[in-house]
Design a protein around this motif. Structure first.
Motif, mmCIF file in Angstrom:
data_model
loop_
_atom_site.group_PDB
_atom_site.id
_atom_site.type_symbol
_atom_site.label_atom_id
_atom_site.label_comp_id
_atom_site.label_asym_id
_atom_site.label_seq_id
_atom_site.Cartn_x
_atom_site.Cartn_y
_atom_site.Cartn_z
ATOM 1 N N GLY A 129 0.822 -1.194 0.000
ATOM 2 C CA GLY A 129 0.000 0.000 0.000
ATOM 3 C C GLY A 129 0.863 1.254 0.000
ATOM 4 N N PHE A 130 0.411 2.271 -0.732
ATOM 5 C CA PHE A 130 1.125 3.548 -0.793
ATOM 6 C C PHE A 130 0.168 4.649 -0.382
ATOM 7 C CE2 PHE A 130 2.850 7.417 -2.408
ATOM 8 C CZ PHE A 130 4.227 7.259 -2.455
ATOM 9 N N VAL A 131 0.558 5.439 0.609
ATOM 10 C CA VAL A 131 -0.235 6.581 1.058
ATOM 11 C C VAL A 131 0.541 7.850 0.748
ATOM 12 C CG1 VAL A 131 -1.402 7.709 2.989
ATOM 13 C CG2 VAL A 131 -1.234 5.212 2.919
ATOM 14 N N GLY A 132 0.039 8.644 -0.198
ATOM 15 C CA GLY A 132 0.690 9.891 -0.586
ATOM 16 C C GLY A 132 -0.231 11.073 -0.390
ATOM 17 N N SER A 133 0.356 12.254 -0.293
ATOM 18 C CA SER A 133 -0.445 13.449 -0.029
ATOM 19 C C SER A 133 -1.033 14.055 -1.295
ATOM 20 C CB SER A 133 0.411 14.498 0.680
ATOM 21 O OG SER A 133 1.555 14.812 -0.100
ATOM 22 N N ASP A 134 -0.382 13.848 -2.447
ATOM 23 C CA ASP A 134 -0.874 14.445 -3.691
ATOM 24 C C ASP A 134 -0.303 13.671 -4.865
ATOM 25 O OD1 ASP A 134 -1.741 15.970 -5.788
ATOM 26 O OD2 ASP A 134 -0.552 17.742 -5.304
ATOM 27 N N ILE A 135 -1.065 12.734 -5.377
ATOM 28 C CA ILE A 135 -0.550 11.877 -6.443
ATOM 29 C C ILE A 135 -0.435 12.607 -7.776
ATOM 30 C CG2 ILE A 135 -1.338 9.736 -5.356
ATOM 31 C CD1 ILE A 135 -3.725 9.764 -7.213
ATOM 32 N N THR A 136 -0.961 13.847 -7.867
ATOM 33 C CA THR A 136 -0.773 14.633 -9.091
ATOM 34 C C THR A 136 0.587 15.331 -9.100
ATOM 35 O OG1 THR A 136 -1.765 16.663 -8.190
ATOM 36 C CG2 THR A 136 -3.260 15.049 -9.184
ATOM 37 N N ASN B 135 -4.565 8.405 -2.063
ATOM 38 C CA ASN B 135 -4.248 9.821 -2.037
ATOM 39 C C ASN B 135 -4.993 10.480 -0.889
ATOM 40 O OD1 ASN B 135 -3.203 12.301 -3.092
ATOM 41 N ND2 ASN B 135 -5.205 12.733 -3.956
ATOM 42 N N SER B 136 -4.274 11.219 -0.030
ATOM 43 C CA SER B 136 -4.921 11.853 1.117
ATOM 44 C C SER B 136 -5.224 13.323 0.895
ATOM 45 C CB SER B 136 -4.034 11.711 2.359
ATOM 46 O OG SER B 136 -2.895 12.550 2.248
ATOM 47 N N GLY B 137 -4.707 13.893 -0.193
ATOM 48 C CA GLY B 137 -4.923 15.311 -0.440
ATOM 49 C C GLY B 137 -4.247 16.199 0.579
ATOM 50 N N VAL C 142 -4.465 15.918 3.777
ATOM 51 C CA VAL C 142 -5.296 16.049 4.975
ATOM 52 C C VAL C 142 -4.889 14.959 5.959
ATOM 53 C CG1 VAL C 142 -7.651 16.062 5.888
ATOM 54 C CG2 VAL C 142 -7.182 16.966 3.590
ATOM 55 N N PRO C 143 -4.343 15.320 7.136
ATOM 56 C CA PRO C 143 -3.832 14.310 8.073
ATOM 57 C C PRO C 143 -4.847 13.242 8.460
ATOM 58 C CG PRO C 143 -3.096 16.491 8.730
ATOM 59 C CD PRO C 143 -4.072 16.690 7.608
ATOM 60 N N SER C 144 -6.097 13.628 8.708
ATOM 61 C CA SER C 144 -7.094 12.632 9.103
ATOM 62 C C SER C 144 -7.351 11.628 7.987
ATOM 63 C CB SER C 144 -8.407 13.325 9.496
ATOM 64 O OG SER C 144 -8.932 14.058 8.400
ATOM 65 N N VAL C 145 -7.216 12.077 6.754
ATOM 66 C CA VAL C 145 -7.405 11.171 5.616
ATOM 67 C C VAL C 145 -6.219 10.216 5.502
ATOM 68 C CG1 VAL C 145 -7.789 11.023 3.124
ATOM 69 C CG2 VAL C 145 -8.838 12.872 4.437
ATOM 70 N N ASP C 146 -5.006 10.680 5.864
ATOM 71 C CA ASP C 146 -3.852 9.767 5.923
ATOM 72 C C ASP C 146 -4.199 8.556 6.783
ATOM 73 O OD1 ASP C 146 -1.945 11.055 4.346
ATOM 74 O OD2 ASP C 146 -1.232 12.302 5.993
ATOM 75 N N ALA C 147 -4.757 8.821 7.977
ATOM 76 C CA ALA C 147 -5.101 7.741 8.901
ATOM 77 C C ALA C 147 -6.140 6.811 8.286
ATOM 78 C CB ALA C 147 -5.618 8.321 10.219
ATOM 79 N N GLU C 148 -7.148 7.371 7.641
ATOM 80 C CA GLU C 148 -8.194 6.555 7.017
ATOM 81 C C GLU C 148 -7.614 5.664 5.926
ATOM 82 O OE1 GLU C 148 -11.102 9.256 5.578
ATOM 83 O OE2 GLU C 148 -11.684 9.990 7.562
ATOM 84 N N ARG C 149 -6.704 6.226 5.123
ATOM 85 C CA ARG C 149 -6.121 5.445 4.025
ATOM 86 C C ARG C 149 -5.264 4.298 4.567
ATOM 87 N NH1 ARG C 149 -9.561 7.987 2.050
ATOM 88 N NH2 ARG C 149 -9.432 9.444 0.287
ATOM 89 N N GLY D 134 2.817 -4.632 3.146
ATOM 90 C CA GLY D 134 3.682 -3.564 3.619
ATOM 91 C C GLY D 134 3.109 -2.220 3.212
ATOM 92 N N LEU D 135 3.633 -1.167 3.814
ATOM 93 C CA LEU D 135 3.155 0.184 3.547
ATOM 94 C C LEU D 135 4.324 1.110 3.221
ATOM 95 C CD1 LEU D 135 0.552 0.959 6.368
ATOM 96 C CD2 LEU D 135 0.065 0.718 3.933
ATOM 97 N N ILE D 136 4.144 1.942 2.202
ATOM 98 C CA ILE D 136 5.023 3.080 1.954
ATOM 99 C C ILE D 136 4.176 4.316 2.232
ATOM 100 C CG2 ILE D 136 6.387 4.351 0.257
ATOM 101 C CD1 ILE D 136 6.801 1.727 -1.244
ATOM 102 N N VAL D 137 4.643 5.156 3.153
ATOM 103 C CA VAL D 137 3.812 6.272 3.610
ATOM 104 C C VAL D 137 4.594 7.582 3.558
ATOM 105 C CG1 VAL D 137 2.303 7.130 5.444
ATOM 106 C CG2 VAL D 137 2.676 4.672 5.190
ATOM 107 N N LEU D 138 3.946 8.598 2.995
ATOM 108 C CA LEU D 138 4.468 9.947 3.032
ATOM 109 C C LEU D 138 3.360 10.818 3.633
ATOM 110 C CD1 LEU D 138 6.328 11.688 0.046
ATOM 111 C CD2 LEU D 138 5.515 12.820 2.113
ATOM 112 N N PRO D 139 3.237 10.822 4.964
ATOM 113 C CA PRO D 139 2.107 11.509 5.599
ATOM 114 C C PRO D 139 2.258 13.026 5.552
ATOM 115 C CG PRO D 139 3.594 10.674 7.270
ATOM 116 C CD PRO D 139 4.124 10.184 5.945
ATOM 117 N N ALA D 140 1.111 13.709 5.672
ATOM 118 C CA ALA D 140 1.120 15.170 5.644
ATOM 119 C C ALA D 140 1.842 15.745 6.856
ATOM 120 C CB ALA D 140 -0.311 15.694 5.580
ATOM 121 N N LEU D 141 1.632 15.141 8.035
ATOM 122 C CA LEU D 141 2.234 15.625 9.272
ATOM 123 C C LEU D 141 2.954 14.487 9.995
ATOM 124 C CD1 LEU D 141 -0.604 17.902 10.733
ATOM 125 C CD2 LEU D 141 1.446 18.630 9.504
#
Length: 354
Positions: A74-81, A107-109, A111-118, A129-136
């Protein structure tokens, strides 16, 4: 009823058919197709030839469920664009696809709370496994979600509390931004603006690098720091405020490619010539940096390598879990015509009038 009747879908060949054609047992086929060791080269080739002849494709989901693995990351990014994020994902996928893993991109946009949801959604999908680039770095919901994660985690360019057993792939922002600052100081600039994002590791390292460059060069720190959210709007607002100051900076460093569009809007509207009236440096090489006239000086890094190293770490941890690992990858400064000597007095007056 025959499977060969008109209109009836042809049954997908199964592992039994592959075993029969190869003349081996089902267990041998399973071992070969799942990549397990212990099969002779001749047996392996027979099984692969039989599978190819029959058009057999394993059911990856069923295989994963049987061994409690899904062969997915899984990949969690703040802005996939953002081209930077796209390059990181591409680098990770280039490694994972060879190993038979897929990437589930979210994509969390920013938004920190969306990072958690994703993160929670991906863990429900049982990613390996997870690759994460969280907003905060200090959002309680994001930290709680990561603490609850059992799969290995690779963090990109963030620093989290020590109780989260994550692996880190970091960029050496201090080196590249420091080189840019020293280049500007050597060109005669003494008042420099720095536009940065939220209080995360890249921001802290960029500020530290700028301050250190002033100290190393032996001149008084005259650094204007403008904080906000990395976006074109922030770039625009920061440039407006800095250039409207009684003593505007003669050079500005943008701590993120997302700021560049807004900053250039201000530069063009005010009729400023980069490299003459104002020197400008951006971070992360995007097409706009290269094709703008004049080309924009840039603090560079290999974003694809960030993703590739994160993927390699996760694959190694999936195979044999070990202690948390930290990898630091280089950044470097590429001078371009947007940087020139410090503005003359007449050019400084132009900045104030614009």
């Amino acid at each position: 009823m025959s499977d060969n009747l008109p209109g009836h879908p042809k049954a997908r060949p199964g592992i039994k058919a592959v075993a029969a054609l190869a003349g081996v047992g089902i267990a041998s086929v399973s071992r070969v197709l799942s990549g397990q060791p212990g099969s002779s080269p001749q047996l392996t080739q027979r099984v692969l030839d039989a599978a190819r002849t029959l058009g057999y494709t394993p059911n990856a989901l069923a295989q994963g469920l049987r061994r409690k693995a899904t062969r997915s990351i899984g990949f969690v990014g703040s802005d996939i664009t953002n081209p930077l994020i796209a390059s990181i994902v591409g680098g990770a996928e280039s490694v994972l696809s060879v190993a038979g893993f897929s990437v589930l991109l979210t994509n969390s946009g920013g938004v920190p709370s969306v990072d958690a949801e994703r993160i929670e959604v991906l863990m429900q999908r049982q990613v390996d496994g997870l690759i994460v680039l969280p907003a905060l770095e200090d959002d309680p919901a994001t930290l709680a979600a990561l603490r609850a994660t059992k799969a290995p985690i690779a963090l990109i360019d963030r620093e989290l509390p020590a109780d989260i057993p994550a692996h880190y792939v970091l960029s050496d922002h201090y080196q590249g931004v420091g080189d840019a600052a020293r280049y500007l100081l050597a060109s005669g600039h003494r008042r420099i603006g720095l536009v940065v994002g939220r209080d995360v590791r890249p921001t802290r390292e960029r500020i530290r690098a700028m301050e250190s460059a002033f100290d190393t060069y032996g001149v008084k720190r005259d650094l204007i720091v403008h904080r906000g959210t990395l976006s074109p709007e922030h770039g625009k607002a920061a440039l407006e405020e800095m250039l409207d100051a009684k003593r505007p900076p003669s050079a500005i460093v943008l701590g993120g490619n997302q700021l560049l569009e807004g900053a250039l809007e201000v530069v063009h509207r005010r009729g400023l010539q980069l490299g003459t009236d104002l020197s400008l440096v951006s971070c992360d090489d995007v097409p706009l940096c290269r094709f703008h006239q004049p080309a924009i000086a840039t603090v560079m890094r290999d974003a694809a390598l960030l993703g590739a190293r994160a993927a390699q770490i996760l694959l190694a941890q999936i195979e044999a879990p070990g202690e948390p690992e930290t990898v630091s990858l280089p950044t470097w400064f590429a001078p371009r015509p947007s940087c020139g000597a410090a503005a003359r007095a007449t050019a400084a007056k132009k900045l104030q009038r614009a």
